[in-house]
Design a protein around this motif. Structure first.
Motif, PDB file in Angstrom:
ATOM      1  N   THR A   7       0.838  -1.191   0.000  1.00 20.62           N
ATOM      2  CA  THR A   7       0.000   0.000   0.000  1.00 20.62           C
ATOM      3  C   THR A   7       0.872   1.240   0.000  1.00 20.62           C
ATOM      4  O   THR A   7       1.918   1.272   0.647  1.00 20.62           O
ATOM      5  CB  THR A   7      -0.914   0.013   1.247  1.00 20.62           C
ATOM      6  OG1 THR A   7      -1.680  -1.182   1.251  1.00 20.62           O
ATOM      7  CG2 THR A   7      -1.855   1.202   1.232  1.00 20.62           C
ATOM      8  N   ALA A   8       0.430   2.261  -0.718  1.00 16.72           N
ATOM      9  CA  ALA A   8       1.095   3.571  -0.724  1.00 16.72           C
ATOM     10  C   ALA A   8       0.029   4.648  -0.596  1.00 16.72           C
ATOM     11  O   ALA A   8      -1.068   4.515  -1.144  1.00 16.72           O
ATOM     12  CB  ALA A   8       1.871   3.768  -2.025  1.00 16.72           C
ATOM     13  N   ARG A   9       0.363   5.676   0.148  1.00 14.78           N
ATOM     14  CA  ARG A   9      -0.505   6.866   0.220  1.00 14.78           C
ATOM     15  C   ARG A   9       0.150   7.930  -0.647  1.00 14.78           C
ATOM     16  O   ARG A   9       1.317   8.263  -0.457  1.00 14.78           O
ATOM     17  CB  ARG A   9      -0.661   7.333   1.657  1.00 14.78           C
ATOM     18  CG  ARG A   9      -1.528   6.370   2.463  1.00 14.78           C
ATOM     19  CD  ARG A   9      -1.782   6.833   3.880  1.00 14.78           C
ATOM     20  NE  ARG A   9      -2.312   8.176   3.969  1.00 14.78           N
ATOM     21  CZ  ARG A   9      -3.603   8.493   3.955  1.00 14.78           C
ATOM     22  NH1 ARG A   9      -4.496   7.543   3.829  1.00 14.78           N
ATOM     23  NH2 ARG A   9      -4.003   9.734   4.078  1.00 14.78           N
ATOM     24  N   PHE A  18      -4.804   6.749 -11.481  1.00 16.23           N
ATOM     25  CA  PHE A  18      -5.323   5.698 -12.354  1.00 16.23           C
ATOM     26  C   PHE A  18      -4.843   5.917 -13.790  1.00 16.23           C
ATOM     27  O   PHE A  18      -4.421   4.969 -14.463  1.00 16.23           O
ATOM     28  CB  PHE A  18      -6.852   5.685 -12.290  1.00 16.23           C
ATOM     29  CG  PHE A  18      -7.481   4.570 -13.064  1.00 16.23           C
ATOM     30  CD1 PHE A  18      -7.698   3.341 -12.481  1.00 16.23           C
ATOM     31  CD2 PHE A  18      -7.879   4.765 -14.384  1.00 16.23           C
ATOM     32  CE1 PHE A  18      -8.284   2.300 -13.198  1.00 16.23           C
ATOM     33  CE2 PHE A  18      -8.464   3.739 -15.103  1.00 16.23           C
ATOM     34  CZ  PHE A  18      -8.670   2.503 -14.508  1.00 16.23           C
ATOM     35  N   ASP A  19      -4.899   7.155 -14.251  1.00 20.32           N
ATOM     36  CA  ASP A  19      -4.461   7.463 -15.621  1.00 20.32           C
ATOM     37  C   ASP A  19      -2.995   7.120 -15.837  1.00 20.32           C
ATOM     38  O   ASP A  19      -2.617   6.601 -16.891  1.00 20.32           O
ATOM     39  CB  ASP A  19      -4.713   8.936 -15.957  1.00 20.32           C
ATOM     40  CG  ASP A  19      -6.189   9.259 -16.145  1.00 20.32           C
ATOM     41  OD1 ASP A  19      -7.011   8.316 -16.245  1.00 20.32           O
ATOM     42  OD2 ASP A  19      -6.515  10.468 -16.171  1.00 20.32           O
ATOM     43  N   VAL A  20      -2.152   7.390 -14.851  1.00 20.94           N
ATOM     44  CA  VAL A  20      -0.727   7.077 -14.978  1.00 20.94           C
ATOM     45  C   VAL A  20      -0.523   5.562 -14.996  1.00 20.94           C
ATOM     46  O   VAL A  20       0.243   5.033 -15.809  1.00 20.94           O
ATOM     47  CB  VAL A  20       0.096   7.754 -13.854  1.00 20.94           C
ATOM     48  CG1 VAL A  20       1.544   7.259 -13.859  1.00 20.94           C
ATOM     49  CG2 VAL A  20       0.051   9.275 -14.002  1.00 20.94           C
ATOM     50  N   LEU A 143       6.045   5.548  -8.734  1.00 28.32           N
ATOM     51  CA  LEU A 143       4.729   6.100  -9.059  1.00 28.32           C
ATOM     52  C   LEU A 143       4.378   7.248  -8.116  1.00 28.32           C
ATOM     53  O   LEU A 143       3.941   8.317  -8.545  1.00 28.32           O
ATOM     54  CB  LEU A 143       3.673   4.999  -8.987  1.00 28.32           C
ATOM     55  CG  LEU A 143       2.240   5.401  -9.299  1.00 28.32           C
ATOM     56  CD1 LEU A 143       2.102   5.898 -10.730  1.00 28.32           C
ATOM     57  CD2 LEU A 143       1.318   4.219  -9.055  1.00 28.32           C
ATOM     58  N   LYS A 144       4.586   7.053  -6.832  1.00 30.24           N
ATOM     59  CA  LYS A 144       4.312   8.087  -5.828  1.00 30.24           C
ATOM     60  C   LYS A 144       5.140   9.340  -6.120  1.00 30.24           C
ATOM     61  O   LYS A 144       4.608  10.459  -6.129  1.00 30.24           O
ATOM     62  CB  LYS A 144       4.635   7.542  -4.437  1.00 30.24           C
ATOM     63  CG  LYS A 144       4.481   8.550  -3.311  1.00 30.24           C
ATOM     64  CD  LYS A 144       4.806   7.896  -1.970  1.00 30.24           C
ATOM     65  CE  LYS A 144       4.852   8.881  -0.839  1.00 30.24           C
ATOM     66  NZ  LYS A 144       3.571   9.477  -0.517  1.00 30.24           N
ATOM     67  N   ARG A 153       7.884  19.039 -13.943  1.00 27.67           N
ATOM     68  CA  ARG A 153       9.223  18.787 -13.411  1.00 27.67           C
ATOM     69  C   ARG A 153       9.412  17.288 -13.247  1.00 27.67           C
ATOM     70  O   ARG A 153       8.493  16.583 -12.851  1.00 27.67           O
ATOM     71  CB  ARG A 153       9.387  19.456 -12.052  1.00 27.67           C
ATOM     72  CG  ARG A 153       9.292  20.959 -12.126  1.00 27.67           C
ATOM     73  CD  ARG A 153       9.119  21.490 -10.741  1.00 27.67           C
ATOM     74  NE  ARG A 153      10.324  22.176 -10.315  1.00 27.67           N
ATOM     75  CZ  ARG A 153      10.467  22.631  -9.084  1.00 27.67           C
ATOM     76  NH1 ARG A 153       9.535  22.424  -8.183  1.00 27.67           N
ATOM     77  NH2 ARG A 153      11.550  23.267  -8.745  1.00 27.67           N
ATOM     78  N   PRO A 154      10.620  16.810 -13.525  1.00 27.47           N
ATOM     79  CA  PRO A 154      10.851  15.391 -13.339  1.00 27.47           C
ATOM     80  C   PRO A 154      10.859  15.041 -11.853  1.00 27.47           C
ATOM     81  O   PRO A 154      11.198  15.872 -11.028  1.00 27.47           O
ATOM     82  CB  PRO A 154      12.233  15.153 -13.971  1.00 27.47           C
ATOM     83  CG  PRO A 154      12.874  16.498 -13.996  1.00 27.47           C
ATOM     84  CD  PRO A 154      11.768  17.515 -14.042  1.00 27.47           C
ATOM     85  N   PRO A 155      10.444  13.815 -11.501  1.00 31.02           N
ATOM     86  CA  PRO A 155      10.450  13.411 -10.105  1.00 31.02           C
ATOM     87  C   PRO A 155      11.862  13.367  -9.561  1.00 31.02           C
ATOM     88  O   PRO A 155      12.815  13.129 -10.294  1.00 31.02           O
ATOM     89  CB  PRO A 155       9.807  12.038 -10.101  1.00 31.02           C
ATOM     90  CG  PRO A 155       9.837  11.558 -11.498  1.00 31.02           C
ATOM     91  CD  PRO A 155       9.959  12.781 -12.383  1.00 31.02           C
TER      92      PRO A 155
END
Length: 156
Positions: A7-9, A18-20, A143-144, A153-155
């Protein structure tokens, strides 16, 4: 059959998350390659929907996946059996289900992986499951970071 649940918040919306997740052609924008994931290729033409097929190759084998369930923006399931190298080792059958629950400005993203091992790998189940867990944790972290990064901006 081993099952993993992670799980991730994520600060963001269920729709964007969802789109990603369902933008198979865009995984290269947020998910770096690894020993277990070298990219998603050969994606069925058109929008991603139930029945969309794709291929993921790695040093261990080839996953030929298909989207088997999709309800935007709550859930999506990918069935992705991997034919191992060498072929005589068999097929690791897996299904990955993402479930998204939105509240306020966050999304709780649950990733469940059901794994069925071929007979040749059953004695090595702890090693295989640990590898799936590590890759799943890496995927959720990437993803988070991508969702929470300021737009344009890039993560980090």
């Amino acid at each position: 059959m081993p099952t993993l649940s992670l799980t991730a918040r994520i600060r963001g919306t269920a729709e964007r998350t969802f789109d990603v997740i369902t933008d198979l052609r865009g995984y290269g924008r947020w998910l770096d390659t690894s020993a277990d994931y070298t990219g998603t290729i050969d994606i069925t033409d058109g929008p991603v929907r139930v029945g969309t097929e794709y291929v993921e190759r790695s040093g261990l084998g080839v996953r030929r996946g298909v989207v088997t369930a999709m309800r935007s923006p709550e859930t999506v399931t990918f069935h992705q059996p991997m034919t191992l190298r060498p072929r005589l080792l068999g097929v690791i059958d897996s299904a990955v289900t993402y479930t998204l629950t939105e509240s306020a400005d966050t999304v709780t993203l649950q990733r469940d992986i059901e794994i069925t091992l071929p007979p040749a790998l059953k004695p090595f189940a702890p090693v295989v499951v640990a590898r799936y867990r590590k890759e799943s944790e890496r995927t959720l972290h990437a993803l988070k970071n991508f969702i929470e990064a300021p737009q344009g901006r890039p993560p980090a």
